[in-house]
Design a protein around this motif. Structure first.
Motif, PDB file in Angstrom:
ATOM      1  N   UNK A  19       1.457  10.404 -12.465  1.00 16.74           N
ATOM      2  CA  UNK A  19       2.500   9.901 -11.872  1.00 16.74           C
ATOM      3  C   UNK A  19       3.300  10.976 -10.987  1.00 16.74           C
ATOM      4  N   UNK A  20       3.281  10.415  -9.728  1.00 16.44           N
ATOM      5  CA  UNK A  20       3.964  11.163  -8.474  1.00 16.44           C
ATOM      6  C   UNK A  20       5.470  11.408  -9.030  1.00 16.44           C
ATOM      7  N   UNK A  21       6.184  12.531  -9.074  1.00 18.00           N
ATOM      8  CA  UNK A  21       7.459  12.787  -9.270  1.00 18.00           C
ATOM      9  C   UNK A  21       8.171  13.069  -8.074  1.00 18.00           C
TER      10      UNK A  21
ATOM     11  N   UNK B  14       6.219   9.360   0.413  1.00 17.58           N
ATOM     12  CA  UNK B  14       6.073   8.115   0.051  1.00 17.58           C
ATOM     13  C   UNK B  14       7.396   7.189   0.726  1.00 17.58           C
ATOM     14  N   UNK B  15       8.523   7.694   0.686  1.00 17.63           N
ATOM     15  CA  UNK B  15       9.765   6.857   1.079  1.00 17.63           C
ATOM     16  C   UNK B  15       9.472   6.623   2.406  1.00 17.63           C
ATOM     17  N   UNK B  16       9.059   7.758   3.608  1.00 17.64           N
ATOM     18  CA  UNK B  16       8.700   7.438   4.706  1.00 17.64           C
ATOM     19  C   UNK B  16       7.748   6.621   5.080  1.00 17.64           C
ATOM     20  N   UNK B  17       6.554   6.756   4.381  1.00 19.48           N
ATOM     21  CA  UNK B  17       5.312   5.662   4.451  1.00 19.48           C
ATOM     22  C   UNK B  17       6.030   4.150   4.458  1.00 19.48           C
ATOM     23  N   UNK B  18       6.629   3.915   3.370  1.00 22.35           N
ATOM     24  CA  UNK B  18       7.326   2.703   3.230  1.00 22.35           C
ATOM     25  C   UNK B  18       8.017   2.167   4.454  1.00 22.35           C
ATOM     26  N   UNK B  19       8.940   3.025   4.941  1.00 21.44           N
ATOM     27  CA  UNK B  19       9.767   2.593   6.193  1.00 21.44           C
ATOM     28  C   UNK B  19       9.013   2.541   7.312  1.00 21.44           C
TER      29      UNK B  19
ATOM     30  N   UNK C 232       0.607  -1.235  -0.084  1.00 24.80           N
ATOM     31  CA  UNK C 232      -0.088   0.113  -0.048  1.00 24.80           C
ATOM     32  C   UNK C 232       0.862   1.076  -0.044  1.00 24.80           C
ATOM     33  N   UNK C 233       1.850   1.195   0.881  1.00 20.40           N
ATOM     34  CA  UNK C 233       2.518   2.264   0.823  1.00 20.40           C
ATOM     35  C   UNK C 233       3.619   2.513  -0.299  1.00 20.40           C
ATOM     36  N   UNK C 234       4.146   1.459  -0.883  1.00 22.42           N
ATOM     37  CA  UNK C 234       4.729   1.407  -2.107  1.00 22.42           C
ATOM     38  C   UNK C 234       4.067   1.806  -3.336  1.00 22.42           C
ATOM     39  N   UNK C 235       2.797   1.852  -3.299  1.00 26.84           N
ATOM     40  CA  UNK C 235       1.804   2.417  -4.539  1.00 26.84           C
ATOM     41  C   UNK C 235       2.128   3.785  -4.702  1.00 26.84           C
ATOM     42  N   UNK C 236       2.674   4.351  -3.606  1.00 28.16           N
ATOM     43  CA  UNK C 236       3.050   5.770  -3.991  1.00 28.16           C
ATOM     44  C   UNK C 236       3.896   6.175  -4.982  1.00 28.16           C
ATOM     45  N   UNK C 237       4.871   5.091  -5.365  1.00 23.95           N
ATOM     46  CA  UNK C 237       5.742   5.184  -6.367  1.00 23.95           C
ATOM     47  C   UNK C 237       5.121   5.038  -7.712  1.00 23.95           C
ATOM     48  N   UNK C 238       4.016   4.327  -7.742  1.00 25.45           N
ATOM     49  CA  UNK C 238       3.410   3.807  -9.062  1.00 25.45           C
ATOM     50  C   UNK C 238       2.229   4.895  -9.695  1.00 25.45           C
ATOM     51  N   UNK C 239       2.478   4.696 -10.923  1.00 25.33           N
ATOM     52  CA  UNK C 239       1.247   5.855 -11.385  1.00 25.33           C
ATOM     53  C   UNK C 239      -0.118   5.273 -11.256  1.00 25.33           C
ATOM     54  N   UNK C 240      -1.186   6.173 -11.235  1.00 24.79           N
ATOM     55  CA  UNK C 240      -2.545   6.076 -10.915  1.00 24.79           C
ATOM     56  C   UNK C 240      -3.036   6.151 -12.338  1.00 24.79           C
TER      57      UNK C 240
END
Length: 452
Positions: free
Chosen positions: A97-99, A105-110, A51-59
C-alpha cells in the motif's frame, strides 16, 4: 429567371422524401466514422483516470510454487549412498500500500482528468468539422445540380438556335459563317454538360462519404443566420472564447504543466507498507509445515538515478513550452479563420446582389438582341454572345448563393458554435460524460461498459 438552387431529384423518390440540410447534417452526425472514432479515442482517454487513481489503492499478489529436491550422502556406517527426497512447496499473499509519494499520484490523477477535458474538446472540434463538411458538400451538390440543369438548358437553346440558323441559311438570310458559329457554340455547350456531369458525380460520391447516404432529393440550402453575430468583433470574441480547438489546447497546456510535477515527484521520498503471509510445506524435511507473516514499512529516498529522471523533468518542461506555443497558434488560427469567413460572407452577399442585377440585365439584353436579329440589325454571333452572357450570369449567381451559405457555416464553425444543439438538429447528442462516470472509480473488470 433562376435565382435559387434547383432541387436534385433522382428516380424513385417523391417530394415527401426530400432531404433538407438539417436532416443531412443529422445523418452525418449519426453515421460519421470519423466522429465515432473520436468518441472511441475519448473513451480510451477516460480510462487514464482509473489508471492514475490506482496509485491510491493497494497492490495484491498471490504466489504459489512447487518443486522437488533429492539429497544424496554416504552412510558413515555402511558406506552406502543414502538418498532423501522432499517436495518443497508453498503459497503466499503479499499486499503493498502506497502511503506517501510526494504528490505523484494526486498530480497524475489531475493530469489524466485534464487530458479527458482536452479529448472532449477534440471530439467537439471533430463534430463541428464534420458538420461543416456536410454543409459544404450539401451545397456543392445543389450548386452542381443547378449548373448542370443550366448547361443542359443551354444545349437545348443552342440546338434550337442552330436549327433556326440552318433554316435561315437555306433561304439566304444568313451565311454559312453564322451556321458554323452556332455549331461551334453547341459543341462547346455539350462539352460543358459533360464537365458539369463529372463534377456532380464526384461530389455525389463525396456526399455519400460524409453524410452516409446517397443524395436523392435535396431541398434548398439555408445559412444558420441566427448564429451569426451582428459584427466582426462579436464573432472574434465568440471564437476566442468558445472554439473547441483553443479550449483543447488550453487543457493540453494544463496537463503538460501537471506532468512536470509528476516527473519531479520521482526525485522525492516515497513511503509504503508491505504485508505478506506464506504457508510452506516440506521446507526442511518431508511432512513439515511452516507459516510466516510479516509487515514492513519502507521509506525510499531517491539519491541518484543516472540522470534519467532529471532528463525527463527537463523534457516535461520543454513540453510545456511546446503546448504554450500551440495554444498561441490555435488562437491565431481561430482569429484568422473568423476574419476570413466574415470577409467571405460579406463578399458572397455582395456578389449575390451584383449577380442578380447581372442576370436581370442579361435577360433584357438577350431579349433585345433576339428581336433585333429578327429584323437583321444583329448577327447570329451577337445572339450567341448574349446567350452566353446570360448563362455566365446565372452560374455566377448560383455560385455566389452557394458561397454565402458555406461562408456562414464556416464562420459559425470558427466561432465554435457549429454544434447539433446550436443548429437544432433532431438527433440524440452523444453524452461524453456518461462513459467517464462509468469508469472513473472502477477498480476491476476488463469488459467495457458497452459489454465488449
Amino acid at each position: 429567371m433562376l435565382t435559387g438552387f434547383a432541387m436534385l431529384a433522382l428516380p424513385g423518390w417523391h417530394q415527401a422524401h426530400a432531404e433538407t440540410i438539417d436532416t443531412a447534417l443529422a445523418r452525418a452526425y449519426q453515421n460519421s466514422p470519423i466522429i465515432n472514432a473520436s468518441r472511441a479515442s475519448l473513451r480510451a482517454t477516460n480510462e487514464g483516470v482509473p489508471q492514475a487513481r490506482s496509485g491510491y489503492r493497494p497492490r495484491i499478489n498471490a504466489t504459489a510454487d512447487i518443486g522437488s529436491q533429492i539429497t544424496w550422502r554416504p552412510n558413515p556406517v555402511t558406506g552406502a549412498i543414502d538418498s532423501r527426497s522432499r517436495d518443497p512447496r508453498g503459497i503466499g499473499l503479499e499486499v503493498t500500500q502506497n502511503i506517501f509519494d510526494s504528490g505523484r499520484t494526486g498530480n497524475a490523477v489531475r493530469r489524466a482528468e485534464t487530458q479527458v477535458l482536452a479529448a472532449r474538446m477534440r471530439l467537439e472540434a471533430t463534430v463541428q468539422q464534420t458538420l461543416f463538411n456536410g454543409a459544404e458538400i450539401y451545397m456543392n451538390v445543389l450548386r452542381d445540380t443547378a449548373i448542370l440543369n443550366l448547361q443542359r438548358n443551354n444545349v437545348e437553346v443552342l440546338d434550337e438556335q442552330l436549327r433556326q440558323s440552318q433554316d435561315r441559311f437555306e433561304v439566304g438570310e444568313v451565311t454559312r459563317t453564322d451556321v458554323a458559329q452556332a455549331e461551334s457554340r453547341l459543341a462547346s455547350a455539350r462539352s460543358q454538360v459533360s464537365l458539369a456531369e463529372a463534377n456532380l458525380r464526384a461530389n455525389i460520391g463525396r456526399y455519400r462519404q460524409i453524410i452516409g447516404s446517397q443524395p436523392r432529393e435535396l431541398g434548398a440550402g439555408r445559412a444558420p443566420e441566427r448564429l451569426i453575430p451582428g459584427n466582426l468583433d462579436s464573432a472574434l470574441h465568440f471564437g476566442l472564447t468558445e472554439n473547441p480547438s483553443i479550449i483543447a489546447a488550453r487543457h493540453a497546456l494544463d496537463g503538460a504543466q501537471i506532468a512536470v510535477k509528476v516527473a519531479e515527484a520521482e526525485l522525492l521520498p516515497r513511503a509504503s507498507v508491505r504485508g505478506s503471509i506464506d504457508r510452506r510445506f516440506d521446507t526442511q524435511q518431508r511432512g513439515d509445515r511452516q507459516t510466516s507473516a510479516s509487515i514492513t514499512a519502507q521509506l525510499t529516498v531517491p539519491l541518484y538515478q543516472g540522470g534519467e529522471v532529471s532528463a525527463r523533468v527537463r523534457a516535461a518542461k520543454e513540453t510545456v513550452n511546446e503546448f504554450r506555443f500551440e495554444l498561441e497558434q490555435a488562437r491565431e488560427e481561430v482569429r484568422a479563420n473568423v476574419i476570413t469567413a466574415w470577409g467571405s460572407l460579406e463578399a458572397a452577399s455582395a456578389q449575390i446582389q451584383a449577380a442578380e442585377i447581372q442576370v436581370d440585365a442579361a435577360e433584357t439584353a438577350l431579349t433585345g438582341v433576339r428581336e433585333e436579329a429578327r429584323v437583321g440589325q444583329r448577327t447570329t454571333l451577337d445572339v450567341l454572345n448574349a446567350q452566353q452572357e446570360l448563362l455566365n450570369a446565372r452560374v455566377n449567381l448560383i455560385t455566389a448563393q452557394r458561397d454565402r451559405v458555406v461562408a456562414a457555416f464556416s464562420l459559425v464553425q470558427a466561432m465554435g458554435r457549429l454544434t447539433p444543439h446550436q443548429l437544432g438538429l433532431a438527433v440524440a447528442e452523444y453524452d461524453s460524460r456518461e462513459h467517464y462516470e462509468q469508469v472513473r472509480n472502477r477498480i476491476w473488470g476488463t469488459s467495457t461498459p458497452s459489454g465488449d
